[in-house]
Design a protein around this motif. Structure first.
Motif, mmCIF file in Angstrom:
data_model
loop_
_atom_site.group_PDB
_atom_site.id
_atom_site.type_symbol
_atom_site.label_atom_id
_atom_site.label_comp_id
_atom_site.label_asym_id
_atom_site.label_seq_id
_atom_site.Cartn_x
_atom_site.Cartn_y
_atom_site.Cartn_z
ATOM 1 N N LEU A 19 5.508 17.428 4.606
ATOM 2 C CA LEU A 19 5.340 16.238 3.714
ATOM 3 C C LEU A 19 4.270 15.149 4.237
ATOM 4 N N TYR A 20 4.737 14.835 5.438
ATOM 5 C CA TYR A 20 3.788 13.836 6.013
ATOM 6 C C TYR A 20 2.426 14.595 6.119
ATOM 7 N N LYS A 21 2.236 15.846 6.626
ATOM 8 C CA LYS A 21 0.967 16.330 6.792
ATOM 9 C C LYS A 21 0.159 16.568 5.284
ATOM 10 N N ALA A 22 0.875 17.020 4.246
ATOM 11 C CA ALA A 22 0.223 17.045 2.912
ATOM 12 C C ALA A 22 -0.198 15.690 2.426
ATOM 13 N N LEU A 23 0.372 14.632 2.488
ATOM 14 C CA LEU A 23 -0.029 13.314 2.104
ATOM 15 C C LEU A 23 -0.898 12.765 2.858
ATOM 16 N N GLY A 24 -0.788 12.806 4.015
ATOM 17 C CA GLY A 24 -1.738 12.167 4.925
ATOM 18 C C GLY A 24 -1.732 10.632 5.130
ATOM 19 N N GLY A 54 0.898 -1.227 -0.162
ATOM 20 C CA GLY A 54 -0.006 -0.001 -0.073
ATOM 21 C C GLY A 54 0.912 1.369 -0.053
ATOM 22 N N ALA A 55 0.041 2.525 0.235
ATOM 23 C CA ALA A 55 0.704 3.791 0.065
ATOM 24 C C ALA A 55 1.359 4.156 1.294
ATOM 25 N N TYR A 56 2.576 4.308 1.606
ATOM 26 C CA TYR A 56 3.094 4.814 2.852
ATOM 27 C C TYR A 56 4.136 5.998 2.529
ATOM 28 N N LEU A 57 4.454 6.686 3.548
ATOM 29 C CA LEU A 57 5.760 7.725 3.352
ATOM 30 C C LEU A 57 6.886 6.951 4.265
ATOM 31 N N ILE A 58 7.694 6.374 3.557
ATOM 32 C CA ILE A 58 8.930 5.419 4.185
ATOM 33 C C ILE A 58 9.888 6.595 4.532
ATOM 34 N N ALA A 59 10.463 6.532 5.632
ATOM 35 C CA ALA A 59 11.284 7.379 6.255
ATOM 36 C C ALA A 59 12.538 6.761 6.607
ATOM 37 N N ALA A 62 10.861 25.964 -2.311
ATOM 38 C CA ALA A 62 11.294 24.458 -2.444
ATOM 39 C C ALA A 62 10.113 23.462 -1.877
ATOM 40 N N LEU A 63 9.706 23.948 -0.798
ATOM 41 C CA LEU A 63 8.870 23.041 -0.230
ATOM 42 C C LEU A 63 7.456 23.079 -0.660
ATOM 43 N N ARG A 64 6.973 24.385 -1.218
ATOM 44 C CA ARG A 64 5.901 24.093 -1.982
ATOM 45 C C ARG A 64 5.885 23.319 -3.183
ATOM 46 N N GLU A 65 6.818 23.340 -3.708
ATOM 47 C CA GLU A 65 7.181 22.635 -5.285
ATOM 48 C C GLU A 65 7.227 21.079 -4.781
ATOM 49 N N MET A 66 8.073 20.790 -3.592
ATOM 50 C CA MET A 66 8.098 19.344 -3.044
ATOM 51 C C MET A 66 6.655 18.694 -2.808
ATOM 52 N N LEU A 67 5.820 19.726 -2.045
ATOM 53 C CA LEU A 67 4.657 19.162 -1.854
ATOM 54 C C LEU A 67 3.605 19.129 -3.204
ATOM 55 N N ALA A 68 3.846 19.779 -3.814
ATOM 56 C CA ALA A 68 2.966 19.805 -5.111
ATOM 57 C C ALA A 68 3.291 18.305 -5.975
ATOM 58 N N ALA A 69 4.710 18.382 -5.769
ATOM 59 C CA ALA A 69 4.874 17.139 -6.618
ATOM 60 C C ALA A 69 4.636 15.709 -5.967
ATOM 61 N N ALA A 70 4.690 15.955 -4.392
ATOM 62 C CA ALA A 70 4.470 14.705 -3.831
ATOM 63 C C ALA A 70 2.857 14.383 -4.025
ATOM 64 N N LYS A 71 2.050 15.321 -3.985
ATOM 65 C CA LYS A 71 0.670 14.966 -4.491
ATOM 66 C C LYS A 71 0.498 14.109 -5.688
ATOM 67 N N ILE A 118 3.592 4.100 11.726
ATOM 68 C CA ILE A 118 3.134 5.168 12.445
ATOM 69 C C ILE A 118 2.081 5.852 12.008
ATOM 70 N N PRO A 119 0.852 6.016 12.640
ATOM 71 C CA PRO A 119 -0.169 6.440 12.021
ATOM 72 C C PRO A 119 -0.193 8.038 11.422
ATOM 73 N N SER A 120 -0.923 8.124 10.491
ATOM 74 C CA SER A 120 -1.008 9.695 10.080
ATOM 75 C C SER A 120 -1.831 10.542 10.930
ATOM 76 N N GLY A 121 -1.760 11.846 10.691
ATOM 77 C CA GLY A 121 -2.562 12.753 11.383
ATOM 78 C C GLY A 121 -2.125 13.054 12.733
ATOM 79 N N LEU A 122 -0.831 12.707 13.130
ATOM 80 C CA LEU A 122 -0.310 13.218 14.426
ATOM 81 C C LEU A 122 0.353 14.528 14.427
ATOM 82 N N LYS A 123 0.340 15.363 15.370
ATOM 83 C CA LYS A 123 0.853 16.631 15.369
ATOM 84 C C LYS A 123 2.548 16.658 15.067
ATOM 85 N N ARG A 124 2.937 17.649 14.712
ATOM 86 C CA ARG A 124 4.513 17.873 14.363
ATOM 87 C C ARG A 124 5.504 17.321 15.081
ATOM 88 N N GLU A 125 5.156 17.765 16.493
ATOM 89 C CA GLU A 125 6.196 17.483 17.438
ATOM 90 C C GLU A 125 6.153 15.669 17.631
#
Length: 226
Positions: free
Chosen positions: A164-169, A64-69, A122-131, A202-209
């Motif tokens: 990226l974590y927040k934008a991708l969910g 499935g779809a994950y953010l792999i860190a 750069a962050l905005r461009e990264m988020l657009a490409a990630a979506k 690690i689940p999506s939707g957590l606060k940044r900290e």
């Protein structure tokens, strides 16, 4: 030292041939290009193994779809992760995506280039490409520290990770490793075993900290290991 010389003499000329293969494969769409990339990473895996690098992977990446860190200590994991992570879209520094030939191949394969010196733009461009990448259903692979680090170093995560974590969910699969004990930045130091430790999602939707704290701990899980 001997392993490094043999590796360089074989791997880099072979990589040029695989890039040429991507040009030919591009005539038939993106699928064949990914097949060439898979062949390239399989070739690298076999070469590294022949020169004495043994890889032990503990755990599995769920489908499935994950953010792999991933922890980042050498070039070794940049190719190995493409091999074991089911054709991920890769977040990488922009300089690599504009290299003649090689950069073209990476863009055709599917990457998210990041200019680390360009700040908010750069962050905005990264988020657009990630979506856009998310729409393909492929996992997204990121090295959240932002650059290679030496064994034992545990820097804070780069600012773009939380965005990226927040934008991708997406949930995060963290991966710790110790490749720096066996490899330098780009070449093997000698023979030895590299461990990849795949952590629990690690689940999506957590606060940044919280997400940064949990990912930081998980990707550094091998730093104090013997």
């Amino acid at each position: 030292m001997i392993q490094a010389v043999i590796y360089a003499l074989i791997f880099y000329p072979a990589t040029a041939l695989f890039v040429l293969g991507c040009f030919v494969a591009s005539l038939f769409g993106s699928g064949p290009i990914r097949s060439v990339v898979h062949a390239w990473t399989d070739f690298h895996h076999g070469l590294a193994k022949l020169l004495g690098t043994r890889l032990v992977v503990e755990g599995t990446i769920p489908p499935g779809a994950y953010l792999i860190a991933v922890k980042h200590q050498s070039m070794f994991e940049t190719l190995e992760m493409m091999r074991i992570a089911r054709t991920p879209v890769v977040v990488l520094k922009r300089e690599l995506s504009v290299l003649p030939g090689f950069g073209w191949a990476t863009r055709r394969y599917g990457v998210i280039p990041v200019d680390r010196q360009a700040g908010a733009k750069a962050l905005r461009e990264m988020l657009a490409a990630a979506k856009d990448a998310l729409a393909t259903g492929r996992p997204v692979l990121i090295y959240p520290e932002g650059t290679r680090v030496r064994p034992g170093e545990q820097p804070a995560l780069a600012a773009g990770f939380a965005g990226l974590y927040k934008a991708l969910g997406l949930p995060v699969v963290p991966i710790a490793l110790d490749s720096g004990r066996v490899w330098g930045a780009n070449l093997p130091k000698g023979s030895g075993t590299v461990r990849f430790l795949i952590g629990s999602p690690i689940p999506s939707g957590l606060k940044r900290e919280e997400i940064e704290s949990r990912v930081h701990a998980a990707i550094n899980a091998l730093e104090s290991a013997p």
